[in-house]
Design a protein around this motif. Sequence first.
Motif, PDB file in Angstrom:
ATOM      1  N   UNK B 100       0.855  -1.244   0.071  1.00  0.00           N
ATOM      2  CA  UNK B 100      -0.146   0.061   0.308  1.00  0.00           C
ATOM      3  C   UNK B 100       1.020   1.492  -0.019  1.00  0.00           C
ATOM      4  N   UNK B 101       1.915   1.016   0.388  1.00  0.00           N
ATOM      5  CA  UNK B 101       3.173   2.408   0.677  1.00  0.00           C
ATOM      6  C   UNK B 101       3.152   2.922  -1.234  1.00  0.00           C
ATOM      7  N   UNK B 102       3.089   2.073  -2.172  1.00  0.00           N
ATOM      8  CA  UNK B 102       3.324   2.284  -3.474  1.00  0.00           C
ATOM      9  C   UNK B 102       2.642   3.561  -3.977  1.00  0.00           C
ATOM     10  N   UNK B 103       1.479   3.505  -3.660  1.00  0.00           N
ATOM     11  CA  UNK B 103       0.487   4.689  -4.408  1.00  0.00           C
ATOM     12  C   UNK B 103       0.113   5.660  -3.092  1.00  0.00           C
ATOM     13  N   UNK B 104       0.964   5.667  -1.939  1.00  0.00           N
ATOM     14  CA  UNK B 104       0.450   6.404  -0.818  1.00  0.00           C
ATOM     15  C   UNK B 104       0.764   7.983  -1.132  1.00  0.00           C
ATOM     16  N   UNK B 105      -0.434   8.606  -0.683  1.00  0.00           N
ATOM     17  CA  UNK B 105      -0.605  10.022  -0.804  1.00  0.00           C
ATOM     18  C   UNK B 105      -1.051  10.498   0.695  1.00  0.00           C
ATOM     19  N   UNK B 106      -0.031  10.961   1.593  1.00  0.00           N
ATOM     20  CA  UNK B 106      -0.408  11.314   2.806  1.00  0.00           C
ATOM     21  C   UNK B 106      -1.774  12.262   2.716  1.00  0.00           C
ATOM     22  N   UNK B 107      -2.718  11.718   3.882  1.00  0.00           N
ATOM     23  CA  UNK B 107      -3.720  12.539   3.890  1.00  0.00           C
ATOM     24  C   UNK B 107      -3.462  13.132   5.250  1.00  0.00           C
ATOM     25  N   UNK B 108      -3.579  14.539   5.297  1.00  0.00           N
ATOM     26  CA  UNK B 108      -3.269  15.274   6.630  1.00  0.00           C
ATOM     27  C   UNK B 108      -4.506  15.690   7.356  1.00  0.00           C
ATOM     28  N   UNK B 109      -4.873  15.213   8.570  1.00  0.00           N
ATOM     29  CA  UNK B 109      -6.116  15.710   9.216  1.00  0.00           C
ATOM     30  C   UNK B 109      -5.782  17.150   9.556  1.00  0.00           C
ATOM     31  N   UNK B 110      -6.978  17.875   9.645  1.00  0.00           N
ATOM     32  CA  UNK B 110      -6.877  19.550  10.067  1.00  0.00           C
ATOM     33  C   UNK B 110      -6.115  19.903  11.208  1.00  0.00           C
ATOM     34  N   UNK B 111      -6.433  18.976  12.310  1.00  0.00           N
ATOM     35  CA  UNK B 111      -5.728  19.343  13.571  1.00  0.00           C
ATOM     36  C   UNK B 111      -4.151  19.108  13.470  1.00  0.00           C
ATOM     37  N   UNK B 112      -3.857  18.521  12.659  1.00  0.00           N
ATOM     38  CA  UNK B 112      -2.156  17.894  12.334  1.00  0.00           C
ATOM     39  C   UNK B 112      -1.434  19.181  11.853  1.00  0.00           C
TER      40      UNK B 112
END
Lengths: 302, 302
Positions: B100-112
Amino acid sequence: MKLVVLGTLAFDSIQTPFGRVENVLGGSATYFSLAARNFSEVGVISVVGSDFHEEHLKFLEKRSIDLKGVEKTKGKTFRWQGYYEYDMDQAHTLKTELNVLESFKPKIPREYRKCDYLFLANTDPGIQMETLDKIKPKYSFCDTMNFWIEHKREELTELLKNVDGVFINEGEAREYCKTPNLIAAGRKLLKLGLKKVVIKKGESGAIFMSDKEFFAAPAYPLEVVKDPTGAGDSFAGGTIGHLAKHGKFTDEWIKKSMVCGSVISSYVVEDFGIESYRKLKHEDIEKRYNTFKKIVAFDHKY
Amino acid sequence: MKLVVLGTLAFDSIQTPFGRVENVLGGSATYFSLAARNFSEVGVISVVGSDFHEEHLKFLEKRSIDLKGVEKTKGKTFRWQGYYEYDMDQAHTLKTELNVLESFKPKIPREYRKCDYLFLANTDPGIQMETLDKIKPKYSFCDTMNFWIEHKREELTELLKNVDGVFINEGEAREYCKTPNLIAAGRKLLKLGLKKVVIKKGESGAIFMSDKEFFAAPAYPLEVVKDPTGAGDSFAGGTIGHLAKHGKFTDEWIKKSMVCGSVISSYVVEDFGIESYRKLKHEDIEKRYNTFKKIVAFDHKY
């Protein structure tokens, strides 16, 4: 005599990525005594050939190094030729000419007997043992190398059981103790009866172990190391010289003495051969000693 | 959020001379957050596959690790298989399955977003840069590895110019900076604009350099190291977690935080995978922190 060293006076030819020198003054007793004399009187047991330069002897004597134990004999002086790769990690030997060392039988001046401290620099463990037996110092340290671990393991073990402390580099400690873990190696050495174990780690400094203590001294951070030759013997010389000056053999004193040893060897590797010793002053040692305090300091409140 | 880490959650299969484990919880974000949570709240940005065990997520959440940034997606979780030789010096990779890392696009929670501290664990420098841009933390650190130095040098350089600090191991520092001398390597990294450079040296500890300071932290002396996996990320997690707790970004604070990081990684390597974290208590950390003071202490009078 407060401090005596058994070791070599030599002609070294060294090449590093920063340059080369040929047939310059070197040898374990040279580096050791030049470091130790900053703190203590020191006498040398060694041998040189008839080709050894009078100016080298004068250079050492001018620095209050006692040479009564240096035998001058027919033949050629011990010569070492080596080089360091770009990483400066390890000396590669090109040629070793034992010459007068081959038949060397240490002659020990009367005033060296029962000295306070004795350092047996790397040589045949049989000769180290014989010298130890004759001198009967209050405290003794030895060094060694892979050749003796591989070829005279029993004699080396006998020696290690009879000295009070050892200066050994990490590769040799691992090899002799047959473990890759340095702390386990240190414990094994202590079990032989050694009271003080100092393991030299080059650019990562040195560690000290006794039955009760563990101490880690980093190396002084240097951006340029021109020639590592003599760093280990200078470290031992600075450490034991400082111990001899104060006459203490406690763990607490060994720690601060190791910092003195580290400081001196940090200057030595900044130039070729013994060049740094020509200009090394007490203020220089004190300056880097004070820097060492800062290098390891962190706020004690967790 | 005080502290956020971008990294991996993984299944590790590890063999060392002391045993083997298969498909255990691992990954850089796992080790980092398990260390950091001893001091600070910490949020994780990562991805796992549908095969990831619910119990692992619960294990992390029970330890107050925020997993809002962990995406669960179809496919298999990242897997790493490796072994260590007797000297424990280096991980030898047998198999890496990115999955699953191959197509990983980080999703960043608002509170981060705009968190105080961000750690970008080793991954593609493009992804690290993108995450940095989106989060805009007060202070950021990254790690990297030889693969990116060799294959994405330009992107890595761009990243290093944009983070505040780096955690890098000595081999990688030498490789990236093209010099065998670590102090010279540290200077080169500082010249890129980095404010804090931490070079990890395994069993020889770590050094820290800023424009004004140099600090050497030894490793905690261990006679038995069972599994070095995760030591580097645990060290970074302990260090940055402690910084985040106190909100300080000064050289003085980094030094004591590094000692906290060293302490935690000393526990981690004493058992396989994350096992040590199951029982690690605050008193344990404090105990070895206090031992560290003694390990580097020497009398300040020259």
